[in-house]
Design a protein around this motif. Structure first.
Motif, PDB file in Angstrom:
ATOM      1  N   GLU A 131      63.984  33.927  72.929  1.00 51.54           N
ATOM      2  CA  GLU A 131      63.517  33.978  74.310  1.00 51.54           C
ATOM      3  C   GLU A 131      62.017  33.747  74.322  1.00 51.54           C
ATOM      4  OE1 GLU A 131      65.708  36.597  77.466  1.00 51.54           O
ATOM      5  OE2 GLU A 131      64.019  37.684  76.624  1.00 51.54           O
ATOM      6  N   PRO A 132      61.522  32.600  74.753  1.00 50.41           N
ATOM      7  CA  PRO A 132      62.225  31.484  75.389  1.00 50.41           C
ATOM      8  C   PRO A 132      62.943  30.592  74.381  1.00 50.41           C
ATOM      9  CG  PRO A 132      59.902  30.952  75.161  1.00 50.41           C
ATOM     10  CD  PRO A 132      60.062  32.356  74.652  1.00 50.41           C
ATOM     11  N   THR A 133      63.862  29.752  74.906  1.00 49.62           N
ATOM     12  CA  THR A 133      64.578  28.817  74.041  1.00 49.62           C
ATOM     13  C   THR A 133      64.827  27.490  74.760  1.00 49.62           C
ATOM     14  OG1 THR A 133      66.451  28.595  72.523  1.00 49.62           O
ATOM     15  CG2 THR A 133      66.943  29.509  74.681  1.00 49.62           C
ATOM     16  N   PHE A 134      65.361  26.517  74.022  1.00 50.46           N
ATOM     17  CA  PHE A 134      65.674  25.165  74.529  1.00 50.46           C
ATOM     18  C   PHE A 134      66.688  25.270  75.669  1.00 50.46           C
ATOM     19  CE2 PHE A 134      68.647  21.443  73.403  1.00 50.46           C
ATOM     20  CZ  PHE A 134      68.037  20.587  74.306  1.00 50.46           C
ATOM     21  N   MET A 135      66.282  24.814  76.851  1.00 53.42           N
ATOM     22  CA  MET A 135      67.137  25.024  78.024  1.00 53.42           C
ATOM     23  C   MET A 135      68.420  24.201  77.964  1.00 53.42           C
ATOM     24  SD  MET A 135      64.509  23.193  80.421  1.00 53.42           S
ATOM     25  CE  MET A 135      63.890  21.596  80.081  1.00 53.42           C
ATOM     26  N   VAL A 153      60.302  35.805  71.009  1.00 52.22           N
ATOM     27  CA  VAL A 153      59.641  34.983  69.982  1.00 52.22           C
ATOM     28  C   VAL A 153      58.155  35.341  70.010  1.00 52.22           C
ATOM     29  CG1 VAL A 153      58.916  32.591  69.523  1.00 52.22           C
ATOM     30  CG2 VAL A 153      61.265  33.059  70.232  1.00 52.22           C
ATOM     31  N   ASP A 154      57.525  35.470  68.821  1.00 50.82           N
ATOM     32  CA  ASP A 154      56.068  35.608  68.799  1.00 50.82           C
ATOM     33  C   ASP A 154      55.471  34.466  67.977  1.00 50.82           C
ATOM     34  OD1 ASP A 154      56.293  36.274  66.123  1.00 50.82           O
ATOM     35  OD2 ASP A 154      56.135  38.432  66.438  1.00 50.82           O
ATOM     36  N   ASP A 155      54.226  34.628  67.499  1.00 50.37           N
ATOM     37  CA  ASP A 155      53.557  33.506  66.811  1.00 50.37           C
ATOM     38  C   ASP A 155      54.260  33.064  65.537  1.00 50.37           C
ATOM     39  OD1 ASP A 155      51.711  33.288  68.714  1.00 50.37           O
ATOM     40  OD2 ASP A 155      50.126  34.388  67.660  1.00 50.37           O
ATOM     41  N   GLU A 156      55.100  33.941  64.971  1.00 52.94           N
ATOM     42  CA  GLU A 156      55.817  33.565  63.747  1.00 52.94           C
ATOM     43  C   GLU A 156      57.288  33.301  64.009  1.00 52.94           C
ATOM     44  OE1 GLU A 156      54.838  36.617  60.821  1.00 52.94           O
ATOM     45  OE2 GLU A 156      53.327  35.191  60.115  1.00 52.94           O
ATOM     46  N   GLY A 157      57.605  32.937  65.241  1.00 51.48           N
ATOM     47  CA  GLY A 157      58.991  32.636  65.590  1.00 51.48           C
ATOM     48  C   GLY A 157      59.747  33.883  66.039  1.00 51.48           C
ATOM     49  N   LEU A 158      61.059  33.826  65.895  1.00 47.34           N
ATOM     50  CA  LEU A 158      61.921  34.928  66.346  1.00 47.34           C
ATOM     51  C   LEU A 158      61.416  36.274  65.812  1.00 47.34           C
ATOM     52  CD1 LEU A 158      64.734  35.750  67.599  1.00 47.34           C
ATOM     53  CD2 LEU A 158      65.675  35.393  65.320  1.00 47.34           C
ATOM     54  N   ASP A 159      61.279  37.247  66.703  1.00 51.57           N
ATOM     55  CA  ASP A 159      60.820  38.587  66.318  1.00 51.57           C
ATOM     56  C   ASP A 159      62.004  39.326  65.681  1.00 51.57           C
ATOM     57  OD1 ASP A 159      60.181  41.264  66.211  1.00 51.57           O
ATOM     58  OD2 ASP A 159      59.129  41.266  68.146  1.00 51.57           O
ATOM     59  N   VAL A 160      61.996  39.393  64.345  1.00 52.87           N
ATOM     60  CA  VAL A 160      63.177  39.926  63.655  1.00 52.87           C
ATOM     61  C   VAL A 160      63.327  41.433  63.814  1.00 52.87           C
ATOM     62  CG1 VAL A 160      63.614  38.085  61.987  1.00 52.87           C
ATOM     63  CG2 VAL A 160      61.868  39.791  61.488  1.00 52.87           C
ATOM     64  N   ARG A 200      63.183  34.539  57.847  1.00 52.07           N
ATOM     65  CA  ARG A 200      64.466  33.831  57.681  1.00 52.07           C
ATOM     66  C   ARG A 200      65.401  34.670  56.810  1.00 52.07           C
ATOM     67  NH1 ARG A 200      63.111  27.398  58.203  1.00 52.07           N
ATOM     68  NH2 ARG A 200      61.301  27.750  59.493  1.00 52.07           N
ATOM     69  N   GLU A 201      64.830  35.257  55.752  1.00 50.47           N
ATOM     70  CA  GLU A 201      65.671  36.100  54.885  1.00 50.47           C
ATOM     71  C   GLU A 201      66.225  37.283  55.663  1.00 50.47           C
ATOM     72  OE1 GLU A 201      63.253  37.022  51.500  1.00 50.47           O
ATOM     73  OE2 GLU A 201      63.267  34.907  50.893  1.00 50.47           O
ATOM     74  N   ARG A 202      65.369  37.879  56.478  1.00 51.49           N
ATOM     75  CA  ARG A 202      65.804  39.035  57.264  1.00 51.49           C
ATOM     76  C   ARG A 202      66.921  38.648  58.245  1.00 51.49           C
ATOM     77  NH1 ARG A 202      62.860  43.286  60.016  1.00 51.49           N
ATOM     78  NH2 ARG A 202      64.420  44.894  60.438  1.00 51.49           N
ATOM     79  N   VAL A 203      66.790  37.480  58.847  1.00 52.57           N
ATOM     80  CA  VAL A 203      67.835  37.005  59.777  1.00 52.57           C
ATOM     81  C   VAL A 203      69.165  36.934  59.038  1.00 52.57           C
ATOM     82  CG1 VAL A 203      68.676  34.995  61.078  1.00 52.57           C
ATOM     83  CG2 VAL A 203      66.302  35.742  61.346  1.00 52.57           C
ATOM     84  N   LEU A 204      69.127  36.389  57.821  1.00 50.89           N
ATOM     85  CA  LEU A 204      70.376  36.237  57.054  1.00 50.89           C
ATOM     86  C   LEU A 204      70.950  37.601  56.671  1.00 50.89           C
ATOM     87  CD1 LEU A 204      69.337  33.179  54.871  1.00 50.89           C
ATOM     88  CD2 LEU A 204      70.951  33.194  56.781  1.00 50.89           C
ATOM     89  N   ASP A 205      70.063  38.540  56.299  1.00 46.96           N
ATOM     90  CA  ASP A 205      70.544  39.899  55.980  1.00 46.96           C
ATOM     91  C   ASP A 205      71.225  40.517  57.207  1.00 46.96           C
ATOM     92  OD1 ASP A 205      69.546  39.637  53.477  1.00 46.96           O
ATOM     93  OD2 ASP A 205      67.717  40.801  53.833  1.00 46.96           O
TER      94      ASP A 205
END
Ligand code: PLP
Length: 404
Positions: A131-135, A153-160, A200-205
């Motif tokens: 949020e936000p994302t590709f409409m 989302v923050d400066d490093e992408g998705l807020d994990v 990215r690793e955290r997302v996968l976990d």
């Protein structure tokens, strides 16, 4: 057209899902605001000056001469098959393992996203989005009658951390577990941010812990201008729960409508089963020939240089023109810059003024499934020339300054 056709005489026969979305456009009404005199920083289109018209013309001639009867027939031919190999080769170069993954060509990344939704989503399911994302993706998700839940989302992408908290909260409350997470990890549309490797690793976990599929959209992954590339989630995953989609829209041309998905073989086979109609054998063969000649690899460095110059022009212009209190992202690739205006300025309400002053943009609210902050907007530097970018940002700076 009769009145009944215009007013919907058969509306009562529509599915519940279509009834819910028929009057809802993911793109809102912004197109009607774009005027001839205004510089469009709203279109996230590639630069037409970079389309490889000549090489595609040659490819069309060669393919028709060599394989005309096959490419115009149902089924495939050798250039079309070659394209699948090209995509697989390029995905292997990103370290995506092909012992358990396979590629499926699609009519663009959006078609790939739609196909993944067909595979996994039932009405009432839950999908997580940035949020936000590709409409355009939001529009697809709405079609499936699912609940769309946003994660910031923050400066490093998705807020994990926010992702983990959302998942935990849902679990504690006994709410339905999400089936999919949609993420654009490289030069995200609309913010331009890139998801950090550790995240990215955290997302996968989290995907393993909470049992969901990660839908990774790499639409801009080939267009990195600066810095080291971060491995795709599909390359880091060893649990078989990442589906990655890609497209030639940004690196060749959107009109060819060609993209792909890379997924664990079982999922890829399911996707092939539900992706009705197949891909366009003709354009697939043209692009297969274009790639066989090495044109894509030859073009990429120049595309990166050209878009990097435009990005620089936009960032320099923003620094020179925007009033204090305005901040923006600095993308390492892709097409977009995300702007936070001073509190209290409403980007939706400001658009008409901006168009009169000579610039259009997309209000940030378009990129939220629910309500988003009013003081944000997306700028795209891809479609227009450097001078137009400077001119557009000057008009934007004046418009914002006046509002203050
Ligand atoms: C993140 C993202 N995914 C997908 C697409 C669309 O790709 P395609 O033209 O291949 O459907 C876009 C284009 O705007 C995009 O920004």
């Amino acid at each position: 057209m009769t009145d009944n056709e215009a007013t919907g005489a058969v509306d009562h026969l529509l599915t519940d899902r279509v009834s819910a979305v028929i009057d809802r456009s993911a793109y809102g009404d912004w197109r009607s605001i774009a005027t001839e005199d205004a510089v469009s920083l709203s279109y996230g289109f590639p630069d037409p000056a970079l389309f490889p018209g000549e090489q595609l013309t040659d490819a069309v001639a060669t393919v028709l001469q060599e394989q005309g009867d096959e490419v115009l027939q149902y089924g495939t031919d050798s250039y079309a098959d070659h394209l699948e190999d090209v995509v697989e080769e390029r995905e292997r170069d990103r370290n995506i393992p092909f012992d358990h993954n396979d590629v499926l060509l699609t009519n663009g990344a959006t078609h790939a996203i739609d196909t993944v939704c067909r595979v996994f989503l039932d009405p009432g399911d839950v999908i997580l989005v940035e949020e936000p994302t590709f409409m355009g993706a939001l529009g697809v998700f709405w079609n499936f009658g699912v609940e769309v839940v946003g994660v910031p989302v923050d400066d490093e992408g998705l807020d994990v951390d926010a992702l983990a908290a959302t998942l935990e909260r849902r679990r504690e409350r006994g709410e339905q577990s999400p089936k999919l997470l949609y993420t654009i990890p490289d030069f995200q549309n609309p913010t331009g941010t890139t998801l950090a490797g550790s995240r990215r690793e955290r997302v996968l976990d989290l995907a393993t812990e909470h049992d969901f599929v990660v839908l990774e959209d790499g639409a801009y992954s080939d267009l990195r201008f600066d810095g080291e590339g971060v491995p795709p989630l599909a390359a880091m995953d060893d649990s078989g729960r990442v589906v990655r989609v890609g497209t030639f829209s940004k690196t060749i041309a959107p009109g060819i409508r060609l993209g792909w998905l890379t997924a664990p073989s079982r999922i890829r086979n399911a996707a092939r089963t539900v992706a009705a109609g197949g891909t366009n054998t003709f354009t697939r063969s043209i692009v297969g020939r274009y790639c066989a000649e090495g044109h894509l690899e030859d073009a990429l460095p120049e595309l990166r240089r050209a878009y990097a110059r435009k990005r620089d022009r936009m960032l320099d212009s923003l620094t020179a023109q925007m009033p204090e209190g305005t901040t923006w992202t600095e993308p390492d690739g892709g097409f977009f810059v995300w702007v936070d205006l001073p509190e209290g300025i409403d980007a939706d309400a400001m658009l008409e003024d901006a168009a009169t002053r000579g610039v259009t943009y997309l209000p940030g609210s378009l990129f939220y499934s629910g309500e988003g902050p009013g003081n944000t907007l997306r700028l795209s530097y891809s479609f227009v020339t450097g001078d137009e970018i400077a001119q557009g940002i000057e008009a934007l700076g004046t418009t914002v300054s006046e509002r203050l």
